[in-house]
Scaffold this motif. Structure first.
Motif: not given
Length: 252
Positions: A79-102
Protein backbone atom coordinates in the motif's frame (compact mmCIF):
# COMPACT_ATOMS: atom_id res chain seq x y z
CA UNK A 1 -11.68 3.59 3.47
CA UNK A 2 -10.21 3.78 -0.03
CA UNK A 3 -10.62 7.53 -0.42
CA UNK A 4 -7.97 9.85 1.04
CA UNK A 5 -10.80 11.94 2.48
CA UNK A 6 -12.81 9.08 3.94
CA UNK A 7 -14.85 9.75 7.07
CA UNK A 8 -15.39 6.63 9.15
CA UNK A 9 -18.83 6.71 10.81
CA UNK A 10 -19.24 6.38 14.56
CA UNK A 11 -18.75 2.92 16.04
CA UNK A 12 -21.76 1.16 17.50
CA UNK A 13 -22.69 2.86 20.76
CA UNK A 14 -20.74 1.51 23.73
CA UNK A 15 -21.93 2.45 27.25
CA UNK A 16 -19.73 4.13 29.07
CA UNK A 17 -0.26 -10.07 26.06
CA UNK A 18 1.64 -9.02 28.37
CA UNK A 19 3.62 -6.08 29.68
CA UNK A 20 5.72 -4.07 27.24
CA UNK A 21 8.89 -5.97 26.24
CA UNK A 22 12.39 -4.70 26.96
CA UNK A 23 12.59 -3.18 23.48
CA UNK A 24 9.17 -1.57 23.74
CA UNK A 25 8.46 1.48 21.57
CA UNK A 26 7.21 3.18 24.74
CA UNK A 27 10.04 2.37 27.18
CA UNK A 28 12.16 5.24 28.53
CA UNK A 29 15.49 3.40 28.33
CA UNK A 30 17.49 3.77 25.14
CA UNK A 31 17.08 0.76 22.82
CA UNK A 32 17.87 -0.11 19.21
CA UNK A 33 14.59 1.57 18.27
CA UNK A 34 16.32 4.88 19.00
CA UNK A 35 18.93 4.18 16.32
CA UNK A 36 16.29 4.06 13.59
CA UNK A 37 15.04 7.26 11.88
CA UNK A 38 12.25 8.67 14.01
CA UNK A 39 8.74 9.20 12.68
CA UNK A 40 5.51 10.45 14.20
CA UNK A 41 1.86 9.63 13.53
CA UNK A 42 -0.03 12.94 13.29
CA UNK A 43 -3.57 13.17 14.63
CA UNK A 44 -5.65 16.32 14.38
CA UNK A 45 -8.74 16.81 16.50
CA UNK A 46 -11.48 19.14 15.26
CA UNK A 47 -12.18 21.67 18.03
CA UNK A 48 -14.48 24.58 17.27
CA UNK A 49 -14.72 27.24 19.99
CA UNK A 50 -18.48 27.05 20.14
CA UNK A 51 -18.84 23.26 20.05
CA UNK A 52 -15.81 21.38 21.40
CA UNK A 53 -16.11 17.60 21.63
CA UNK A 54 -16.43 15.84 24.98
CA UNK A 55 -13.12 14.64 26.38
CA UNK A 56 -13.97 10.93 26.61
CA UNK A 57 -15.48 10.94 23.11
CA UNK A 58 -12.28 12.55 21.76
CA UNK A 59 -10.10 9.94 23.47
CA UNK A 60 -12.22 7.09 22.18
CA UNK A 61 -12.23 8.53 18.65
CA UNK A 62 -8.46 9.01 18.65
CA UNK A 63 -7.95 5.39 19.65
CA UNK A 64 -10.28 4.24 16.86
CA UNK A 65 -8.44 6.48 14.40
CA UNK A 66 -5.16 4.71 15.16
CA UNK A 67 -6.80 1.32 14.64
CA UNK A 68 -8.37 2.44 11.37
CA UNK A 69 -4.97 3.61 10.12
CA UNK A 70 -3.25 0.37 11.16
CA UNK A 71 -5.86 -1.76 9.40
CA UNK A 72 -6.28 0.31 6.23
CA UNK A 73 -5.21 -1.45 3.02
CA UNK A 74 -2.94 1.48 2.18
CA UNK A 75 -0.97 0.84 5.39
CA UNK A 76 -0.13 -2.81 4.72
CA UNK A 77 1.59 -4.92 2.10
CA UNK A 78 2.42 -2.79 -0.92
CA UNK A 79 0.00 0.00 0.00
CA UNK A 80 0.98 3.61 -0.58
CA UNK A 81 1.44 4.27 3.14
CA UNK A 82 3.01 0.91 4.00
CA UNK A 83 6.65 2.03 3.85
CA UNK A 84 6.01 4.99 6.13
CA UNK A 85 4.07 2.76 8.53
CA UNK A 86 6.91 0.23 8.67
CA UNK A 87 9.52 2.95 9.24
CA UNK A 88 7.39 4.44 12.01
CA UNK A 89 6.83 1.10 13.74
CA UNK A 90 10.55 0.24 13.55
CA UNK A 91 11.29 3.26 15.75
CA UNK A 92 9.51 4.79 18.74
CA UNK A 93 5.76 4.74 18.23
CA UNK A 94 5.31 8.47 18.58
CA UNK A 95 1.93 10.12 18.15
CA UNK A 96 1.27 13.85 18.30
CA UNK A 97 -2.21 15.32 18.61
CA UNK A 98 -2.85 18.85 17.34
CA UNK A 99 -6.06 20.84 17.13
CA UNK A 100 -7.70 22.64 14.24
CA UNK A 101 -10.86 24.61 13.54
CA UNK A 102 -12.46 26.41 10.64
CA UNK A 103 -10.13 26.87 7.67
CA UNK A 104 -7.34 25.01 9.46
CA UNK A 105 -9.50 21.91 9.70
CA UNK A 106 -10.58 22.19 6.07
CA UNK A 107 -6.92 22.42 4.94
CA UNK A 108 -5.92 19.48 7.10
CA UNK A 109 -8.84 17.46 5.74
CA UNK A 110 -7.57 18.00 2.19
CA UNK A 111 -4.33 16.12 2.96
CA UNK A 112 -4.11 12.33 2.53
CA UNK A 113 -5.47 10.73 5.67
CA UNK A 114 -8.60 9.34 7.27
CA UNK A 115 -11.19 11.17 9.35
CA UNK A 116 -12.85 9.13 12.08
CA UNK A 117 -16.08 10.35 13.67
CA UNK A 118 -17.22 9.66 17.21
CA UNK A 119 -20.45 10.72 18.87
CA UNK A 120 -19.47 14.35 18.41
CA UNK A 121 -15.69 14.25 18.00
CA UNK A 122 -13.78 14.19 14.73
CA UNK A 123 -10.17 13.09 14.52
CA UNK A 124 -8.15 12.93 11.33
CA UNK A 125 -5.14 10.61 11.27
CA UNK A 126 -2.37 10.94 8.72
CA UNK A 127 0.38 8.60 7.48
CA UNK A 128 3.56 8.87 9.59
CA UNK A 129 5.97 11.71 8.83
CA UNK A 130 9.58 12.34 9.90
CA UNK A 131 9.89 14.24 13.17
CA UNK A 132 11.18 17.26 11.26
CA UNK A 133 9.15 16.70 8.11
CA UNK A 134 5.59 17.74 8.95
CA UNK A 135 3.45 19.09 6.08
CA UNK A 136 3.16 22.85 6.47
CA UNK A 137 -0.62 22.62 6.89
CA UNK A 138 -0.09 20.48 10.01
CA UNK A 139 3.16 21.98 11.30
CA UNK A 140 1.48 25.30 12.09
CA UNK A 141 -1.33 23.73 14.10
CA UNK A 142 -1.20 24.08 17.88
CA UNK A 143 -0.50 21.22 20.26
CA UNK A 144 -1.74 23.23 23.23
CA UNK A 145 -5.39 24.08 23.69
CA UNK A 146 -6.67 20.51 23.63
CA UNK A 147 -7.99 20.68 27.18
CA UNK A 148 -11.46 19.18 26.90
CA UNK A 149 -14.08 18.31 29.49
CA UNK A 150 -16.93 15.86 29.77
CA UNK A 151 -20.11 17.93 30.23
CA UNK A 152 -21.65 14.92 31.99
CA UNK A 153 -19.98 12.00 33.80
CA UNK A 154 -19.20 9.30 31.22
CA UNK A 155 -21.19 6.09 31.41
CA UNK A 156 -19.46 3.09 32.94
CA UNK A 157 -17.59 1.09 30.28
CA UNK A 158 -19.10 -2.12 28.98
CA UNK A 159 -16.50 -4.79 29.72
CA UNK A 160 -17.92 -7.07 27.05
CA UNK A 161 -16.09 -4.70 24.66
CA UNK A 162 -12.46 -3.52 24.75
CA UNK A 163 -11.68 -0.95 27.45
CA UNK A 164 -8.66 1.34 27.58
CA UNK A 165 -8.06 2.03 31.27
CA UNK A 166 -6.30 5.31 32.10
CA UNK A 167 -3.98 5.70 35.07
CA UNK A 168 -6.02 7.50 37.77
CA UNK A 169 -2.89 9.04 39.26
CA UNK A 170 -1.77 10.99 36.20
CA UNK A 171 -3.00 14.44 35.17
CA UNK A 172 -2.79 14.49 31.38
CA UNK A 173 -4.09 17.07 28.94
CA UNK A 174 -6.71 15.78 26.54
CA UNK A 175 -4.17 15.79 23.71
CA UNK A 176 -1.69 13.73 25.71
CA UNK A 177 -4.42 11.33 26.84
CA UNK A 178 -5.61 10.95 23.23
CA UNK A 179 -2.12 9.90 22.17
CA UNK A 180 -1.88 7.46 25.09
CA UNK A 181 -5.26 5.94 24.24
CA UNK A 182 -3.97 5.48 20.70
CA UNK A 183 -0.88 3.71 22.06
CA UNK A 184 -3.07 1.38 24.12
CA UNK A 185 -5.27 0.51 21.16
CA UNK A 186 -2.18 -0.20 19.06
CA UNK A 187 -0.67 -2.54 21.67
CA UNK A 188 -3.96 -4.46 21.83
CA UNK A 189 -4.05 -4.68 18.02
CA UNK A 190 -0.55 -6.14 17.92
CA UNK A 191 -1.49 -8.83 20.46
CA UNK A 192 -4.59 -10.05 18.61
CA UNK A 193 -4.78 -12.86 16.08
CA UNK A 194 -5.76 -12.09 12.50
CA UNK A 195 -9.23 -13.49 13.15
CA UNK A 196 -9.67 -11.32 16.25
CA UNK A 197 -8.46 -8.26 14.35
CA UNK A 198 -10.91 -8.95 11.53
CA UNK A 199 -13.82 -9.27 13.97
CA UNK A 200 -12.91 -6.03 15.72
CA UNK A 201 -12.49 -4.15 12.45
CA UNK A 202 -15.75 -5.42 10.98
CA UNK A 203 -17.57 -4.33 14.15
CA UNK A 204 -16.28 -0.78 13.63
CA UNK A 205 -13.65 -0.90 16.40
CA UNK A 206 -16.02 -0.41 19.34
CA UNK A 207 -14.17 0.44 22.55
CA UNK A 208 -14.44 2.44 25.74
CA UNK A 209 -11.97 4.72 27.47
CA UNK A 210 -12.26 5.15 31.22
CA UNK A 211 -10.20 6.20 34.22
CA UNK A 212 -9.49 3.14 36.34
CA UNK A 213 -10.37 2.96 40.01
CA UNK A 214 -7.29 3.79 42.06
CA UNK A 215 -7.59 0.58 44.04
CA UNK A 216 -7.82 -1.56 40.90
CA UNK A 217 -5.05 0.11 38.91
CA UNK A 218 -2.11 -1.89 40.39
CA UNK A 219 -3.88 -5.15 39.60
CA UNK A 220 -4.54 -4.02 36.04
CA UNK A 221 -0.88 -3.25 35.44
CA UNK A 222 0.07 -6.73 36.71
CA UNK A 223 -2.72 -8.57 34.89
CA UNK A 224 -0.74 -9.54 31.80
CA UNK A 225 -2.74 -7.17 29.62
CA UNK A 226 -0.79 -4.77 27.37
CA UNK A 227 0.52 -1.77 29.33
CA UNK A 228 1.70 1.53 27.86
CA UNK A 229 4.81 2.85 29.58
CA UNK A 230 5.43 6.39 28.40
CA UNK A 231 8.87 7.40 27.14
CA UNK A 232 8.53 10.73 28.92
CA UNK A 233 8.88 13.11 25.97
CA UNK A 234 6.09 15.37 27.25
CA UNK A 235 4.05 16.06 30.40
CA UNK A 236 4.77 12.98 32.51
CA UNK A 237 7.78 11.17 33.94
CA UNK A 238 9.59 8.55 31.81
CA UNK A 239 8.39 5.03 32.48
CA UNK A 240 4.97 6.07 33.76
CA UNK A 241 2.26 3.48 33.11
CA UNK A 242 -0.48 5.41 31.34
CA UNK A 243 -2.93 2.93 29.81
CA UNK A 244 -3.87 -0.73 30.19
CA UNK A 245 -5.47 -2.20 27.06
CA UNK A 246 -8.21 -4.52 28.30
CA UNK A 247 -9.44 -6.40 25.24
CA UNK A 248 -11.74 -9.37 26.00
CA UNK A 249 -9.63 -11.65 23.77
CA UNK A 250 -6.52 -10.87 25.82
CA UNK A 251 -7.91 -11.50 29.28
CA UNK A 252 -6.42 -14.46 31.11
Amino acid sequence: MNDDNTTVPPAPSVPESGPAPADSPFESERTNRDEAPQYVLPLVVHIEKTAPPARTDALRTAARAVLVMLSDARSTGEGEWARAMRDWQDARIRKVVRRARGAEWRKASALPGITVAGDGAEVRVFPPVPLDGWPKELAKLQVSGTDLDDPEPPAAPDRSEPVLWLNPGLDMSAGKAMAQAGHGAQLAWWELSETERKEWREAGFPLSVAVADAGRWPDLTRSGLPVVRDAGFTEIAPGSCTVVADHPALRG
